[in-house]
Design a protein around this motif. Sequence first.
Motif, PDB file in Angstrom:
ATOM      1  N   VAL A 140       0.869  -1.182   0.000  1.00  0.00           N
ATOM      2  CA  VAL A 140       0.000   0.000   0.000  1.00  0.00           C
ATOM      3  C   VAL A 140       0.905   1.231   0.000  1.00  0.00           C
ATOM      4  O   VAL A 140       1.834   1.311   0.814  1.00  0.00           O
ATOM      5  CB  VAL A 140      -0.898   0.012   1.260  1.00  0.00           C
ATOM      6  N   ILE A 141       0.641   2.160  -0.902  1.00  0.00           N
ATOM      7  CA  ILE A 141       1.555   3.306  -1.037  1.00  0.00           C
ATOM      8  C   ILE A 141       0.819   4.629  -0.861  1.00  0.00           C
ATOM      9  O   ILE A 141      -0.157   4.921  -1.559  1.00  0.00           O
ATOM     10  CB  ILE A 141       2.234   3.278  -2.423  1.00  0.00           C
ATOM     11  N   GLY A 142       1.306   5.423   0.087  1.00  0.00           N
ATOM     12  CA  GLY A 142       0.766   6.765   0.309  1.00  0.00           C
ATOM     13  C   GLY A 142       1.707   7.817  -0.267  1.00  0.00           C
ATOM     14  O   GLY A 142       2.603   7.509  -1.068  1.00  0.00           O
ATOM     15  N   GLU A 143       1.502   9.046   0.168  1.00  0.00           N
ATOM     16  CA  GLU A 143       2.269  10.166  -0.397  1.00  0.00           C
ATOM     17  C   GLU A 143       3.573  10.407   0.386  1.00  0.00           C
ATOM     18  O   GLU A 143       4.672  10.310  -0.148  1.00  0.00           O
ATOM     19  CB  GLU A 143       1.385  11.406  -0.374  1.00  0.00           C
ATOM     20  N   GLY A 144       3.398  10.740   1.662  1.00  0.00           N
ATOM     21  CA  GLY A 144       4.559  11.029   2.490  1.00  0.00           C
ATOM     22  C   GLY A 144       4.107  11.189   3.932  1.00  0.00           C
ATOM     23  O   GLY A 144       2.929  11.419   4.194  1.00  0.00           O
TER      24      GLY A 144
ATOM     25  N   GLY B  80       8.000   7.695  13.407  1.00  0.00           N
ATOM     26  CA  GLY B  80       8.798   6.882  12.480  1.00  0.00           C
ATOM     27  C   GLY B  80       8.003   5.772  11.828  1.00  0.00           C
ATOM     28  O   GLY B  80       8.574   4.888  11.184  1.00  0.00           O
ATOM     29  N   ARG B  81       6.658   5.817  11.996  1.00  0.00           N
ATOM     30  CA  ARG B  81       5.806   4.755  11.417  1.00  0.00           C
ATOM     31  C   ARG B  81       4.811   5.370  10.426  1.00  0.00           C
ATOM     32  O   ARG B  81       4.307   6.469  10.666  1.00  0.00           O
ATOM     33  CB  ARG B  81       5.029   4.045  12.532  1.00  0.00           C
ATOM     34  N   PRO B  82       4.509   4.659   9.335  1.00  0.00           N
ATOM     35  CA  PRO B  82       3.602   5.218   8.325  1.00  0.00           C
ATOM     36  C   PRO B  82       2.135   5.133   8.762  1.00  0.00           C
ATOM     37  O   PRO B  82       1.744   4.197   9.468  1.00  0.00           O
ATOM     38  CB  PRO B  82       3.820   4.300   7.114  1.00  0.00           C
ATOM     39  N   PHE B  83       1.359   6.112   8.344  1.00  0.00           N
ATOM     40  CA  PHE B  83      -0.099   6.080   8.521  1.00  0.00           C
ATOM     41  C   PHE B  83      -0.514   5.725   9.955  1.00  0.00           C
ATOM     42  O   PHE B  83      -1.159   4.706  10.192  1.00  0.00           O
ATOM     43  CB  PHE B  83      -0.736   5.099   7.518  1.00  0.00           C
ATOM     44  N   VAL B  84      -0.108   6.566  10.890  1.00  0.00           N
ATOM     45  CA  VAL B  84      -0.537   6.353  12.279  1.00  0.00           C
ATOM     46  C   VAL B  84      -1.457   7.477  12.769  1.00  0.00           C
ATOM     47  O   VAL B  84      -2.006   7.390  13.860  1.00  0.00           O
ATOM     48  CB  VAL B  84       0.660   6.206  13.247  1.00  0.00           C
ATOM     49  N   GLY B  85      -1.612   8.547  11.982  1.00  0.00           N
ATOM     50  CA  GLY B  85      -2.513   9.636  12.366  1.00  0.00           C
ATOM     51  C   GLY B  85      -3.958   9.307  11.985  1.00  0.00           C
ATOM     52  O   GLY B  85      -4.299   8.140  11.798  1.00  0.00           O
TER      53      GLY B  85
ATOM     54  N   CYS C 203       0.036  -6.779   4.567  1.00  0.00           N
ATOM     55  CA  CYS C 203       0.262  -5.546   3.793  1.00  0.00           C
ATOM     56  C   CYS C 203       1.550  -4.857   4.225  1.00  0.00           C
ATOM     57  O   CYS C 203       1.764  -4.646   5.425  1.00  0.00           O
ATOM     58  CB  CYS C 203      -0.829  -4.513   4.067  1.00  0.00           C
ATOM     59  N   PHE C 204       2.340  -4.446   3.257  1.00  0.00           N
ATOM     60  CA  PHE C 204       3.463  -3.554   3.566  1.00  0.00           C
ATOM     61  C   PHE C 204       3.008  -2.141   3.221  1.00  0.00           C
ATOM     62  O   PHE C 204       2.529  -1.884   2.120  1.00  0.00           O
ATOM     63  CB  PHE C 204       4.706  -3.934   2.758  1.00  0.00           C
ATOM     64  N   ILE C 205       3.134  -1.223   4.196  1.00  0.00           N
ATOM     65  CA  ILE C 205       2.656   0.147   4.007  1.00  0.00           C
ATOM     66  C   ILE C 205       3.864   1.059   3.834  1.00  0.00           C
ATOM     67  O   ILE C 205       4.760   1.083   4.689  1.00  0.00           O
ATOM     68  CB  ILE C 205       1.873   0.638   5.250  1.00  0.00           C
ATOM     69  N   ALA C 206       3.874   1.805   2.747  1.00  0.00           N
ATOM     70  CA  ALA C 206       5.019   2.692   2.487  1.00  0.00           C
ATOM     71  C   ALA C 206       4.520   3.986   1.865  1.00  0.00           C
ATOM     72  O   ALA C 206       3.327   4.159   1.616  1.00  0.00           O
ATOM     73  CB  ALA C 206       6.012   1.995   1.564  1.00  0.00           C
ATOM     74  N   ASN C 207       5.449   4.874   1.634  1.00  0.00           N
ATOM     75  CA  ASN C 207       5.123   6.172   1.032  1.00  0.00           C
ATOM     76  C   ASN C 207       6.059   6.470  -0.128  1.00  0.00           C
ATOM     77  O   ASN C 207       7.146   5.895  -0.218  1.00  0.00           O
ATOM     78  CB  ASN C 207       5.276   7.285   2.078  1.00  0.00           C
ATOM     79  N   ILE C 208       5.647   7.406  -0.968  1.00  0.00           N
ATOM     80  CA  ILE C 208       6.513   7.846  -2.066  1.00  0.00           C
ATOM     81  C   ILE C 208       7.770   8.496  -1.495  1.00  0.00           C
ATOM     82  O   ILE C 208       8.882   8.174  -1.897  1.00  0.00           O
ATOM     83  CB  ILE C 208       5.767   8.834  -2.998  1.00  0.00           C
ATOM     84  N   VAL C 209       7.612   9.437  -0.554  1.00  0.00           N
ATOM     85  CA  VAL C 209       8.802   9.989   0.122  1.00  0.00           C
ATOM     86  C   VAL C 209       8.792   9.554   1.584  1.00  0.00           C
ATOM     87  O   VAL C 209       7.744   9.421   2.202  1.00  0.00           O
ATOM     88  CB  VAL C 209       8.895  11.536   0.020  1.00  0.00           C
ATOM     89  N   LYS C 210       9.987   9.354   2.106  1.00  0.00           N
ATOM     90  CA  LYS C 210      10.121   8.769   3.446  1.00  0.00           C
ATOM     91  C   LYS C 210      10.298   9.817   4.536  1.00  0.00           C
ATOM     92  O   LYS C 210      10.391   9.467   5.707  1.00  0.00           O
ATOM     93  CB  LYS C 210      11.321   7.806   3.485  1.00  0.00           C
ATOM     94  N   CYS C 211      10.395  11.079   4.157  1.00  0.00           N
ATOM     95  CA  CYS C 211      10.527  12.150   5.156  1.00  0.00           C
ATOM     96  C   CYS C 211       9.394  13.150   4.964  1.00  0.00           C
ATOM     97  O   CYS C 211       8.960  13.390   3.834  1.00  0.00           O
ATOM     98  CB  CYS C 211      11.867  12.866   5.013  1.00  0.00           C
ATOM     99  N   ARG C 212       8.974  13.761   6.058  1.00  0.00           N
ATOM    100  CA  ARG C 212       7.825  14.663   6.019  1.00  0.00           C
ATOM    101  C   ARG C 212       8.115  15.952   5.239  1.00  0.00           C
ATOM    102  O   ARG C 212       9.030  16.700   5.601  1.00  0.00           O
ATOM    103  CB  ARG C 212       7.437  15.044   7.442  1.00  0.00           C
ATOM    104  N   PRO C 213       7.318  16.236   4.213  1.00  0.00           N
ATOM    105  CA  PRO C 213       7.463  17.539   3.561  1.00  0.00           C
ATOM    106  C   PRO C 213       6.958  18.646   4.493  1.00  0.00           C
ATOM    107  O   PRO C 213       5.949  18.451   5.181  1.00  0.00           O
ATOM    108  CB  PRO C 213       6.572  17.432   2.319  1.00  0.00           C
TER     109      PRO C 213
ATOM    110  N   ALA D  15       0.817   9.199  -5.216  1.00  0.00           N
ATOM    111  CA  ALA D  15       1.277   7.803  -5.296  1.00  0.00           C
ATOM    112  C   ALA D  15       1.015   7.243  -6.690  1.00  0.00           C
ATOM    113  O   ALA D  15       1.899   6.636  -7.305  1.00  0.00           O
ATOM    114  CB  ALA D  15       0.575   6.961  -4.234  1.00  0.00           C
ATOM    115  N   ALA D  16      -0.193   7.469  -7.194  1.00  0.00           N
ATOM    116  CA  ALA D  16      -0.553   6.892  -8.492  1.00  0.00           C
ATOM    117  C   ALA D  16       0.289   7.498  -9.615  1.00  0.00           C
ATOM    118  O   ALA D  16       0.849   6.781 -10.449  1.00  0.00           O
ATOM    119  CB  ALA D  16      -2.040   7.106  -8.763  1.00  0.00           C
ATOM    120  N   GLN D  17       0.412   8.815  -9.607  1.00  0.00           N
ATOM    121  CA  GLN D  17       1.155   9.469 -10.695  1.00  0.00           C
ATOM    122  C   GLN D  17       2.631   9.084 -10.673  1.00  0.00           C
ATOM    123  O   GLN D  17       3.240   8.840 -11.706  1.00  0.00           O
ATOM    124  CB  GLN D  17       1.034  10.993 -10.583  1.00  0.00           C
ATOM    125  N   THR D  18       3.212   9.055  -9.477  1.00  0.00           N
ATOM    126  CA  THR D  18       4.651   8.760  -9.382  1.00  0.00           C
ATOM    127  C   THR D  18       4.934   7.329  -9.812  1.00  0.00           C
ATOM    128  O   THR D  18       5.863   7.054 -10.569  1.00  0.00           O
ATOM    129  CB  THR D  18       5.158   8.980  -7.942  1.00  0.00           C
TER     130      THR D  18
END
Length: 233
Positions: free
Chosen positions: A83-87, A96-101, A122-132, A169-172
């Motif tokens: 599963v891929i999110g934005e950032g 340090g964990r994805p999608f916890v808010g 499911c492995f949950i990840a993001n396009i960028v790994k640091c907060r913009p 995520a989709a566009q990248t």
Amino acid sequence: MTAEDKKQLYTFLTTVEDWINGYKNASQDVQFADDIDLSRGFASLGEIAEQVASCKACRLSLNRSLAVPGEGPAGTERIQVVVIGEGPGADEDASGRPFVGKAGQLLDKMLAAISLSRSENCFIANIVKCRPPQNREPSPDEAATCLPFLEAQIALANPLLILALGRTAAQTLLGTPEGITMLRGRFYDYRGIPVLPTYHPSALLRDEALKRPAWEDLKLFRAELDRLISGDR
Ligand code: URA
């Protein structure tokens, strides 16, 4: 323009942008993407997480509290879904964990509704790994710099399916400028793996009307996953 000219121009432009955005460490040296080799193979998802934690390949590293490599079930088995999110947002940056808010809590419910979870399949990840900063969208160069990590994560997880959450995520991933409303609800190919774009949970929190089409997407995703699991390719 030579590579050195490009680097100088990039430094100049990012310094101006950093100044406008109020980066606290704008003068700190960034290790540029072409100075570190993100293209080499990684042996495990754990090794990628270690590299991400200390990565300074772009300016997003300057303001992060913690990098957010991604998370999923322990072990070395194939993971059914990526599963891929934005950032990362503020909560993810702090933990340090994805999608916890809030969006993450909704994502967990969406996944549970189709019998998926980050602890099991499911492995949950993001396009960028640091907060913009200010939760802005990652810029194309930030996304491109970070992408080798995600590419390596996908290669190692070797999922049956990918769920791409939202436009970034989709566009990248698919390399298209098409908007999420056009892209959602159909499968596309990413290196032989079917990808279903759908709305980002943050968008569902903002606009109730998107929940129904998102649910249709999730049902489609589950049906395709069941078909692939049963070997009916
Ligand atoms: N939104 C994202 O795209 N990713 C996260 O990890 C959290 C919120």
